[in-house]
Design an enzyme around this catalytic site. Structure first.
Site, PDB file in Angstrom:
ATOM      1  N   VAL A  13      42.503  47.196  36.998  1.00 31.25           N
ATOM      2  CA  VAL A  13      41.824  47.850  38.122  1.00 31.25           C
ATOM      3  C   VAL A  13      42.803  48.374  39.172  1.00 31.25           C
ATOM      4  CG1 VAL A  13      39.680  46.543  37.824  1.00 31.25           C
ATOM      5  CG2 VAL A  13      41.467  45.651  39.349  1.00 31.25           C
ATOM      6  N   LYS A  37      54.649  36.953  41.515  1.00 33.25           N
ATOM      7  CA  LYS A  37      53.727  37.001  40.382  1.00 33.25           C
ATOM      8  C   LYS A  37      53.795  35.619  39.726  1.00 33.25           C
ATOM      9  CE  LYS A  37      51.308  39.524  37.264  1.00 33.25           C
ATOM     10  NZ  LYS A  37      50.178  40.412  37.514  1.00 33.25           N
ATOM     11  N   ALA A 107      46.861  37.219  37.770  1.00 27.03           N
ATOM     12  CA  ALA A 107      46.800  37.798  36.427  1.00 27.03           C
ATOM     13  C   ALA A 107      45.340  38.004  36.062  1.00 27.03           C
ATOM     14  CB  ALA A 107      47.479  36.871  35.421  1.00 27.03           C
ATOM     15  N   SER A 167      42.036  52.682  42.289  1.00 25.90           N
ATOM     16  CA  SER A 167      42.315  54.018  41.746  1.00 25.90           C
ATOM     17  C   SER A 167      41.068  54.872  41.893  1.00 25.90           C
ATOM     18  CB  SER A 167      42.722  53.916  40.273  1.00 25.90           C
ATOM     19  OG  SER A 167      42.972  55.197  39.725  1.00 25.90           O
TER      20      SER A 167
END
Length: 225
Positions: A13, A37, A107, A167
Site C-alpha cells: 500500500v 525496520k 511488515a 499512492s
C-alpha cells in the site's frame, strides 16, 4: 524523543514510500531522524529505498529472513527463529535519542506475526507505548480494510497518529475520488498526507521538496515537541 510506528492496511500500500516521505519532511525541518525496520523478508530493498529517498543515514533493519514471504513463514523455511518482541522494543528504544524522531516501519499489516509467540506490530506498539500511523489506499475496498485496522488499534487502546494514502493516481476513478473523501470524513482520524502515485521514481531532492508539501509542518514538528 519520539517513536512512531508505521503500518499498512495490507502489503503493497506504500508504507515504505510513506515512511520515506515523513522522514524527508522531518529532516527538512531540522529533526534528527532514525528509521528502523524490525523485520524484513527477501532483500533489504525497503531500508535502502528509505535511505535513498529521504537522505536519512540512520536506517537499520533488526533482522532479515531470506525469502519474500510473511515473517513467520520466511523464518521457518530458513530454520531461523523469530525475535522476541520485547527484544525488538529494547533495540528500538536504544536507537531513539533526545529530540529525535524514530520511525518504525512494520511488515505487511498491523496483525501480521513478526515476532515470537504470535506477537505483531500492535504488540510492539503496546510495549513501546507508541502511536501508529496507518498507510492505506484509495482503491475499492479500502474503507473496510481501514476500518478493520483502526478497530484493531482501538480495541487495545493503541493511539492512531493518522492516515496516509500511500499512492494516489493522477487520474483517479470514481471510487478512488470518493474513497479519498470518505477516508477524510468517515473515521474521525486525520489524513496526514496523500502521496502521488509514482513518487518513489522522483529524484531524492524533488522527493524531499514534495514531502514538505505533503505533510502539515506543524504536525511534523509536533512529533518531537
Amino acid at each position: 524523543m519520539t517513536i512512531l510506528l508505521v503500518t499498512g492496511t495490507s502489503t503493497g500500500v506504500g508504507k515504505t514510500v510513506a515512511t520515506a516521505a515523513l522522514a524527508a519532511a522531518a529532516v527538512r525541518q531540522g529533526i534528527d531522524v532514525t528509521v528502523c525496520k524490525p523485520v524484513q523478508t527477501g532483500d533489504d530493498h525497503d531500508a535502502g529505498e528509505v535511505a535513498r529517498l529521504s537522505g536519512v543515514t540512520r536506517v537499520q533493519t533488526l533482522v532479515r529472513y531470506p525469502e519474500p514471504l510473511a515473517p513467520v513463514a520466511s523464518a521457518s523455511r530458513a530454520g531461523l527463529e523469530l525475535l522476541d518482541h520485547t527484544q525488538m522494543a529494547t533495540a528500538i528504544v536504544a536507537l531513539d535519542r533526545p529530540g529525535a524522531l524514530t520511525l518504525v516501519e512494520g511488515a505487511g499489516g498491523l496483525l501480521v506475526e513478526l515476532a515470537a509467540d504470535g506477537k505483531t506490530l500492535r504488540d510492539l506498539a503496546m510495549v513501546l507505548d507508541a502511536p501508529v500511523l496507518v498507510v492505506t489506499t484509495a482503491d475499492l475496498g479500502t474503507l473496510n480494510h481501514t476500518a478493520l485496522t483502526l478497530e484493531a488499534l482501538a480495541v487495545q487502546s493503541v493511539p492512531c497518529a493518522g492516515l496516509v494514502v500511500g499512492s494516489f493516481p493522477a487520474e483517479p476513478d470514481l471510487a478512488q475520488r470518493l474513497n479519498r473523501e470518505n477516508l477524510a470524513n468517515q473515521f474521525g482520524t486525520p489524513v496526514r498526507a496523500v502521496i502521488p502515485e509514482g513518487a518513489a521514481r522522483l529524484m531524492p531532492p524533488v522527493f524531499a521538496e514534495l514531502s514538505i508539501e505533503l505533510f502539515e509542518p506543524q504536525w511534523v514538528a509536533g512529533l518531537v515537541a
